[in-house]
Design an enzyme around this catalytic site. Structure first.
Site, PDB file in Angstrom:
ATOM      1  N   TYR A  86       0.811  -1.304  -0.131  1.00 53.84           N
ATOM      2  CA  TYR A  86       0.110   0.103   0.018  1.00 53.84           C
ATOM      3  C   TYR A  86       0.856   1.286   0.130  1.00 53.84           C
ATOM      4  O   TYR A  86       1.810   1.326   0.644  1.00 53.84           O
ATOM      5  CB  TYR A  86      -0.994  -0.070   1.132  1.00 53.84           C
ATOM      6  CG  TYR A  86      -1.895   1.306   1.161  1.00 53.84           C
ATOM      7  CD1 TYR A  86      -3.063   1.298   0.543  1.00 53.84           C
ATOM      8  CD2 TYR A  86      -1.428   2.234   2.053  1.00 53.84           C
ATOM      9  CE1 TYR A  86      -3.734   2.380   0.650  1.00 53.84           C
ATOM     10  CE2 TYR A  86      -2.419   3.549   2.163  1.00 53.84           C
ATOM     11  CZ  TYR A  86      -3.296   3.675   1.275  1.00 53.84           C
ATOM     12  OH  TYR A  86      -4.290   4.817   1.094  1.00 53.84           O
ATOM     13  N   GLN A 106     -11.925  10.679   8.816  1.00 57.85           N
ATOM     14  CA  GLN A 106     -12.695   9.989   7.589  1.00 57.85           C
ATOM     15  C   GLN A 106     -14.304  10.404   8.106  1.00 57.85           C
ATOM     16  O   GLN A 106     -14.531  10.571   9.479  1.00 57.85           O
ATOM     17  CB  GLN A 106     -12.632   8.551   7.444  1.00 57.85           C
ATOM     18  CG  GLN A 106     -11.930   8.500   6.050  1.00 57.85           C
ATOM     19  CD  GLN A 106     -11.793   7.043   5.807  1.00 57.85           C
ATOM     20  OE1 GLN A 106     -11.979   6.225   6.633  1.00 57.85           O
ATOM     21  NE2 GLN A 106     -11.580   6.778   4.403  1.00 57.85           N
ATOM     22  N   ASP A 168     -12.752  10.000  -3.042  1.00 58.97           N
ATOM     23  CA  ASP A 168     -11.519  10.550  -2.980  1.00 58.97           C
ATOM     24  C   ASP A 168     -11.314  11.317  -4.480  1.00 58.97           C
ATOM     25  O   ASP A 168     -10.772  12.551  -4.467  1.00 58.97           O
ATOM     26  CB  ASP A 168     -10.255   9.323  -3.293  1.00 58.97           C
ATOM     27  CG  ASP A 168     -10.361   8.425  -2.184  1.00 58.97           C
ATOM     28  OD1 ASP A 168     -11.096   8.714  -1.126  1.00 58.97           O
ATOM     29  OD2 ASP A 168      -9.514   7.653  -2.233  1.00 58.97           O
ATOM     30  N   GLU A 397     -16.112  -3.647  -4.749  1.00 58.21           N
ATOM     31  CA  GLU A 397     -15.851  -2.389  -3.939  1.00 58.21           C
ATOM     32  C   GLU A 397     -16.861  -1.378  -4.368  1.00 58.21           C
ATOM     33  O   GLU A 397     -17.637  -0.708  -3.617  1.00 58.21           O
ATOM     34  CB  GLU A 397     -14.587  -1.763  -4.241  1.00 58.21           C
ATOM     35  CG  GLU A 397     -14.292  -0.572  -3.329  1.00 58.21           C
ATOM     36  CD  GLU A 397     -12.723   0.099  -3.495  1.00 58.21           C
ATOM     37  OE1 GLU A 397     -12.044  -0.645  -4.422  1.00 58.21           O
ATOM     38  OE2 GLU A 397     -12.484   0.832  -2.902  1.00 58.21           O
TER      39      GLU A 397
HETATM   40  C1  DGY Z   1      -6.854   4.985  -1.094  1.00 57.62           C
HETATM   41  O1  DGY Z   1      -5.600   4.896  -0.775  1.00 57.62           O
HETATM   42  O2  DGY Z   1      -7.470   4.804  -2.202  1.00 57.62           O
HETATM   43  C2  DGY Z   1      -7.721   5.477  -0.101  1.00 57.62           C
HETATM   44  O3  DGY Z   1      -9.291   5.702  -0.551  1.00 57.62           O
HETATM   45  C3  DGY Z   1      -7.219   6.538   0.990  1.00 57.62           C
HETATM   46  O4  DGY Z   1      -8.104   6.352   1.880  1.00 57.62           O
END
Ligand code: DGY
Length: 429
Positions: A86, A106, A168, A397
């Site tokens: 990540y 959040q 986002d 998702e």
């Molecule tokens: C991501 O990394 O895509 C997330 O939405 C950030 O929280």
């Protein structure tokens, strides 16, 4: 409802997803793409967990709140275990916490989750103990919002980073993002594209700006007394504020039940002030609420789901009716409700994250708002369409609202949790 599966079959499948992503005391949103604990994911996930294991559901919330900052903020990610799949990881955020966290927050779904867990509990002794422990923590978080993100006491809080909204790459942020520079950011390599289709994710240009904001706040030592005013991105999102208002109202309900009248009163006052101030976000030409750009002092020209999610705040009757009308209009343009952006807008993108796809978690929150406004049939329709999506495309998702295709990550925890909620059809007004 035209489903092939029975609710019991859907529940079993959903339970399997929750088990797959369970890490003992917290749940990851999905393997690979999101390998840590996310704030609003966890609160929503607890709503699913309660149907099979109430103590586990409470534990999800306790784990999150163990990482609340001293100033009251509850961070958006808790990096329990290192995972270099990540980006941006803990070394980029550098917030200096013993268990690393990010430095932004959040949407606060905690109050809503706690009320449901508490009121529906079969293990009432545990529910009472857990709620007693969580009440002051959530109350502090609510106060943190109004103290640090509403310095002029307008009643509405601003986000300082799009990741705080959860949405986002919404069209809402396009114009304000032009103000966010990209110069000077450290070179970086995205990891999300190793797990998901690039056409479903934010663009590089957006990522550069996400990173610039993170580096800017890090340079200010994550000092929340400075961040709001120092941010070139200060956006008042009606959806986010509606979630906060609902969280305050729901926390107040639980506080009253447990005899904490002062805490209840404080939260009712915050909620009512927010509700009154929502009217300033109403945009007549699109028939819904819109984001307000605090730096530019203007409402955003963007008909996104944020302005529809506003219905969760307990709006005046006429406004709730207008939102119903708005959803009916969207219904004529898609096969699956509720698209995260208006398809008649040229900026709509059916598969790209928050620029068009539908999300079960938002559907869920909208249905709660609709039911509270006595708009039950539309709520039922959204619930039925959500379950149909699961049958067609599995626990994704998010979904293309035209074709129903699955997008983003798969075996997604909060999608499974929402399915469990929809199958139970238990809704509090
Ligand atoms: C991501 O990394 O895509 C997330 O939405 C950030 O929280």
């Amino acid at each position: 409802m035209n489903l092939i599966s029975t609710p019991a079959e859907l529940m079993t499948k959903a339970e399997g997803i929750l088990a797959l992503n369970d890490r003992g005391s917290y749940t990851v949103p999905t393997h690979g793409l999101y390998p840590f604990q996310w704030n609003w994911d966890s609160c929503l996930v607890s709503l699913g967990q309660r149907h099979t294991n109430e103590p586990r559901a409470w534990l999800e919330l306790h784990t999150l709140f163990e990482h609340q900052w001293d100033d009251g903020m509850v961070p958006h990610i808790v990096f329990h275990e290192l995972d270099d799949g990540y980006f941006p990881g803990p070394e980029i955020w550098a917030t200096g916490k013993s268990v690393p966290t990010t430095g932004i927050t959040q949407p606060p779904v905690a109050g809503l989750a706690i009320r449901r867990l508490f009121e529906d509990a079969t293990d009432t002794a545990n529910a009472k103990r857990s709620a007693e422990r969580l009440l002051p923590l959530v109350d502090r978080w609510h106060q943190w919002f109004y103290n640090h993100r509403d310095p002029e006491r307008t009643g509405l809080v601003a986000l300082i980073h799009p990741w705080e909204s959860g949405r986002d790459n919404s069209v809402d942020w396009d114009a304000p993002f032009e103000r966010v520079p990209v110069d000077g950011i450290a070179p970086y390599e995205r990891r999300d594209l190793q797990h998901a289709d690039a056409a479903h994710r934010p663009t590089k240009d957006q990522y550069d700006r996400y990173l610039w904001l993170v580096e800017h706040f890090r340079d200010l030592n994550w000092d929340n007394t400075k961040l709001h005013d120092a941010s070139p991105f200060q956006l008042v999102d009606p959806g986010f504020n509606a979630i906060l208002i609902r969280s305050c109202d729901d926390l107040a309900e639980v506080a009253e039940a447990l005899g904490h009248t002062e805490l209840a009163k404080r939260n009712r006052t915050m909620a009512q002030k927010g509700r009154d101030a929502m009217e300033s976000l109403w945009q007549e030409n699109i028939g819904q609420y819109a984001c307000y750009d605090r730096v530019a002092n203007t409402l955003c020209d963007s008909a996104s789901i944020g302005g529809i999610l506003a219905v969760l705040a307990g709006l005046p009757k006429a406004r709730a009716k207008a939102i119903v009308k708005r959803i009916e209009t969207l219904k004529e343009q898609v096969n699956y409700l509720v698209p995260s952006h208006d398809p008649s807008d040229a900026r709509f993108d059916a598969k790209r994250y928050w620029r068009g796809p539908c999300w079960l978690i938002v559907n869920y929150l909208i249905t709660i708002g609709l039911r509270s406004a006595d708009e039950v049939s539309l709520a039922q329709e959204i619930e039925a369409q959500s379950l149909r999506l699961i049958e067609t495309s599995g626990f994704a998702e998010y979904y293309d609202p035209m074709t129903g295709e699955p997008c983003g990550g798969s075996s997604f925890t909060w999608t499974a949790a929402m399915v469990m909620e929809f199958c139970q059809e238990r809704h509090i007004a």
